[in-house]
Design an enzyme around this catalytic site. Sequence first.
Site, PDB file in Angstrom:
ATOM      1  N   ARG A  75       0.806  -1.227   0.000  1.00  0.00           N
ATOM      2  CA  ARG A  75       0.000   0.000   0.000  1.00  0.00           C
ATOM      3  C   ARG A  75       0.837   1.274   0.000  1.00  0.00           C
ATOM      4  NH1 ARG A  75      -2.612  -4.084   1.528  1.00  0.00           N
ATOM      5  NH2 ARG A  75      -0.633  -4.545   2.508  1.00  0.00           N
ATOM      6  N   THR A  76       1.778   1.391   0.926  1.00  0.00           N
ATOM      7  CA  THR A  76       2.496   2.670   1.062  1.00  0.00           C
ATOM      8  C   THR A  76       3.304   2.945  -0.199  1.00  0.00           C
ATOM      9  OG1 THR A  76       2.667   2.085   3.390  1.00  0.00           O
ATOM     10  CG2 THR A  76       3.899   4.013   2.661  1.00  0.00           C
ATOM     11  N   LYS A 104      26.060  -3.758  -1.301  1.00  0.00           N
ATOM     12  CA  LYS A 104      27.532  -3.660  -1.321  1.00  0.00           C
ATOM     13  C   LYS A 104      28.041  -2.916  -0.092  1.00  0.00           C
ATOM     14  CE  LYS A 104      27.147  -2.861  -6.275  1.00  0.00           C
ATOM     15  NZ  LYS A 104      27.247  -1.744  -7.214  1.00  0.00           N
ATOM     16  N   ARG A 125      11.156   3.760   3.629  1.00  0.00           N
ATOM     17  CA  ARG A 125      10.787   2.762   4.665  1.00  0.00           C
ATOM     18  C   ARG A 125      12.040   2.004   5.051  1.00  0.00           C
ATOM     19  NH1 ARG A 125       5.709  -1.224   4.529  1.00  0.00           N
ATOM     20  NH2 ARG A 125       4.750   0.765   5.111  1.00  0.00           N
ATOM     21  N   HIS A 153       4.717   5.629  11.617  1.00  0.00           N
ATOM     22  CA  HIS A 153       4.250   5.522  10.231  1.00  0.00           C
ATOM     23  C   HIS A 153       3.301   6.715  10.037  1.00  0.00           C
ATOM     24  CE1 HIS A 153       3.170   3.986   6.423  1.00  0.00           C
ATOM     25  NE2 HIS A 153       2.847   2.740   6.726  1.00  0.00           N
TER      26      HIS A 153
END
Length: 326
Positions: A75-76, A104, A125, A153
């Site tokens: 969703r986000t 890396k 995120r 959030h």
Amino acid sequence: MQKMQFKTSNLAFANVTDNGFYGQDIISVKQFDRSKLAYIFKVAEEMRTMVERFGSADLLQGKVLANLFYEPSTRTSSSFAAAMLRLGGRVISINEVRYSSVIKGESLPDTVRTLECYADVIVLRHPEVGAAALAAKYASKPIINAGDGIGEHPTQALLDLFTIQEELGQVDGLRVAMVGDLKYGRTVHSLTRLLCLYDVEFDFVSPSALRMPEEILAEVREHSLPYRETEDVNEVISDVDVLYVTRVQKERFEDPAEYERFKDFYVITPKLLQRAKEKMIVMHPFPRVYEISYEVDSDPRAAYFRQIQNGLYIRMALLAAVLGKA
Ligand code: CP
């Protein structure tokens, strides 16, 4: 019929740099007060009208969003991408950091300082609390926190609050129950903080091992708002206006047996909802795993898919606001 695109080039609101959001990071709900929320909600309502009438606009034409996700998201990630595309902008998506130079050993500060060379705003995120704040310290372009571990959030909380207001017509005076994994669920942390700006009552319903963190409860007390804690959803179901259900956050458990113990501790069923008010809503940030039976979906009080839809409008409003176009 082909939808016309909404042309904004001649409108007065096309450039707004004094909206309190222009060029700003969105890291925590603590940045918001009721007037800022009212502004974002008003713009979100305008975005909804625009999407319903035209589908898309050219408000952010020429702008680029970098979607940088170190944890899974449906969703986000996709609603931010859809928001940018519907406003005429473009999106760079790094949804699998294992295919980027992070694997890396590249640091978060270097990664965001690289992406801001290409993009105008970065949505991040990350599994660690404080990662968005760290990224914001190094980046000169706006960082939007799309979830930092068990921390916050904020954009989810904005769309949750918007949904409550749209569905029930007000926020003040409501009794809100949060049910499930209140320890690890970042959405309930952000939403509780945001609801502290209103005159609400809380019921925190969780297994005792997954209680709402003391830090958040202390904030509720600082705002002199009443709250109760219980393990039993039956104790509150007939009294609440909002039943906000969350999944048990499997990825945060060190011991898989602990997750198995709690994963279906609560299952919301039509039978349970028979005892709920006629005018109330059931919410869930999704993904749903075990917590709400699929038979609940046809109940008009099940607001979770409308809640998901609202995420698009809120994220359109936020992008337009931080980029000075709302
Ligand atoms: N609600 C929410 O954050 O969903 P995603 O994890 O799919 O983005």
